[in-house]
Design an enzyme around this catalytic site. Structure first.
Site, mmCIF file in Angstrom:
data_model
loop_
_atom_site.group_PDB
_atom_site.id
_atom_site.type_symbol
_atom_site.label_atom_id
_atom_site.label_comp_id
_atom_site.label_asym_id
_atom_site.label_seq_id
_atom_site.Cartn_x
_atom_site.Cartn_y
_atom_site.Cartn_z
ATOM 1 N N ASP A 16 0.861 -1.185 0.000
ATOM 2 C CA ASP A 16 0.000 0.000 0.000
ATOM 3 C C ASP A 16 0.900 1.238 0.000
ATOM 4 O O ASP A 16 1.196 1.821 1.048
ATOM 5 C CB ASP A 16 -0.891 -0.028 1.252
ATOM 6 C CG ASP A 16 -2.039 0.966 1.171
ATOM 7 O OD1 ASP A 16 -2.314 1.469 0.071
ATOM 8 O OD2 ASP A 16 -2.667 1.223 2.214
ATOM 9 N N GLU A 89 -6.473 4.974 -8.790
ATOM 10 C CA GLU A 89 -7.741 5.551 -8.346
ATOM 11 C C GLU A 89 -8.282 6.645 -9.264
ATOM 12 O O GLU A 89 -7.543 7.523 -9.719
ATOM 13 C CB GLU A 89 -7.566 6.113 -6.927
ATOM 14 C CG GLU A 89 -8.873 6.494 -6.257
ATOM 15 C CD GLU A 89 -8.844 6.255 -4.769
ATOM 16 O OE1 GLU A 89 -9.793 6.682 -4.096
ATOM 17 O OE2 GLU A 89 -7.885 5.642 -4.261
ATOM 18 N N LYS A 125 -9.680 1.960 -9.336
ATOM 19 C CA LYS A 125 -10.120 2.106 -7.951
ATOM 20 C C LYS A 125 -11.196 3.187 -7.867
ATOM 21 O O LYS A 125 -10.998 4.316 -8.333
ATOM 22 C CB LYS A 125 -8.905 2.482 -7.092
ATOM 23 C CG LYS A 125 -8.968 2.076 -5.646
ATOM 24 C CD LYS A 125 -7.597 2.323 -5.022
ATOM 25 C CE LYS A 125 -7.598 2.010 -3.544
ATOM 26 N NZ LYS A 125 -6.295 2.362 -2.939
ATOM 27 N N THR A 149 -13.094 0.990 -3.170
ATOM 28 C CA THR A 149 -12.377 1.452 -1.988
ATOM 29 C C THR A 149 -13.298 2.242 -1.055
ATOM 30 O O THR A 149 -14.477 2.423 -1.338
ATOM 31 C CB THR A 149 -11.156 2.291 -2.418
ATOM 32 O OG1 THR A 149 -10.343 2.580 -1.281
ATOM 33 C CG2 THR A 149 -11.581 3.583 -3.097
ATOM 34 N N PHE A 171 -11.864 -1.066 4.874
ATOM 35 C CA PHE A 171 -10.841 -0.296 5.586
ATOM 36 C C PHE A 171 -10.825 -0.635 7.084
ATOM 37 O O PHE A 171 -11.513 -0.008 7.887
ATOM 38 C CB PHE A 171 -11.108 1.206 5.392
ATOM 39 C CG PHE A 171 -10.514 1.776 4.133
ATOM 40 C CD1 PHE A 171 -10.421 1.028 2.976
ATOM 41 C CD2 PHE A 171 -10.044 3.082 4.111
ATOM 42 C CE1 PHE A 171 -9.876 1.561 1.813
ATOM 43 C CE2 PHE A 171 -9.493 3.628 2.959
ATOM 44 C CZ PHE A 171 -9.407 2.867 1.815
#
Length: 314
Positions: A16, A89, A125, A149, A171
């Site tokens: 990440d 993203e 994303k 996400t 998350f």
């Protein structure tokens, strides 16, 4: 064997980070990025040339295109190191615009294609709003894989499964943050660790539900605050982990056992859930944590996207 090596036996480990120079140390299969990680990377001296190159090469183009070109360049560098996929993203400012999200996702894939990168190595994303999930469904039908996400609730996971998205990123750490802050002085860390961590509980519920009902969407736990959250989810399809926590796992030789198991999940007595738009919005509204963290997450990514725009414009 280190905990990191042990974890790789059960789970696909994903880095990440936007700091691709760290990737060779931990040998992850995939990598994920977001506006905050890219912003953090381009402010380091090592990555300043990439920023300058994007501005010089695409000067005069719309700012959103230059930003995407920079993000794609980072993705290409990452893919030269990892053997699997990179998540890139869509601008968070499009989180409530289905058509614009679809268009931006397709453009990112075209940008990667111009660099010789096959679409199978890219996950677009998208924020797990209702509009984002519908956009992801359209992208998937067009053969473009997606990563949903900012996912905090079971309702979001159910809707993503119905949309047949490739992957979701619940998350863990941000769920944990909300419950810890809400509990205040009543929070007892030891009692809320491991399997009792609210973020771990959320991902476990989603994982078991997906496996019980044969939902092909991959579950990738994200946003970890400590190693205990990671080891409590060993066996999850994927886990995306920051370099700092990857280092701690690599340094530890403590035993690590599988905690999530697809075969065990298939035997669970669970009720299947179907959600239309009204039911989704109501379920999300009833979950204060998910409502607040989704809105906060979008605002945070938007703020960092604006900062990145300003760096490029300057």
């Amino acid at each position: 064997m280190s905990q990191l090596d042990s974890l790789k036996q059960f789970t696909t480990v994903v880095a990440d980070t936007g700091d691709f120079k760290q990737l060779g140390v931990f040998l992850p299969t995939d990598a994920t990025t977001n506006p905050s990680l890219i912003l953090k990377a381009v402010q380091k001296a090592d990555y300043q040339p990439l920023l300058a190159e994007a501005v010089a090469k695409y000067r005069g183009r719309p700012l959103d295109e230059i930003t995407d070109r920079l993000i794609v360049r980072f993705g290409c560098e990452i893919l030269s190191i990892v053997p699997g996929r990179v998540s890139t993203e869509v601008d968070a400012r499009l989180s409530f615009d289905t058509a614009a999200t679809v268009a931006r996702g397709k453009r990112l894939i075209e940008m990667y294609a111009s660099e010789g990168i096959a679409k199978e190595r890219i996950l677009i994303k998208v924020a797990s709003t209702w509009e984002g999930i519908q956009a992801a469904a359209q992208l998937e039908k067009a053969g473009i894989r997606t990563n949903l996400t900012l996912l905090f609730s079971f309702a979001q996971a159910v809707a993503c499964g119905q949309a047949k998205v490739q992957l979701i990123s619940p998350f863990v750490g941000r769920i944990y943050d909300w419950y810890k802050k809400t509990a205040g002085a009543a929070w007892v860390e030891a009692d809320m660790a491991g399997a009792n961590d609210p973020g771990v509980i959320s991902v476990t519920q989603i994982y078991n539900y997906y496996k019980r009902f044969g939902i092909a969407t991959e579950v990738m736990g994200a946003s970890f605050r400590n190693v205990g959250q990671i080891t409590a989810l060993a066996g999850c399809d994927l886990l995306t982990i920051s370099p700092d926590l990857l280092a701690l796992l690599a340094e530890s030789n403590a035993p690590l056992n599988r905690t999530l198991d697809a075969k065990a999940a298939k035997a669970m007595d669970l009720e299947e859930v179907k959600l239309d738009e009204a039911a989704f919005r109501f379920a999300l509204n009833q979950d204060a944590m998910a409502t607040e963290k989704l809105a906060e997450g979008i605002r945070g990514f938007v703020a960092d996207a604006i900062k990145l725009d300003k760096l490029l414009a300057a």
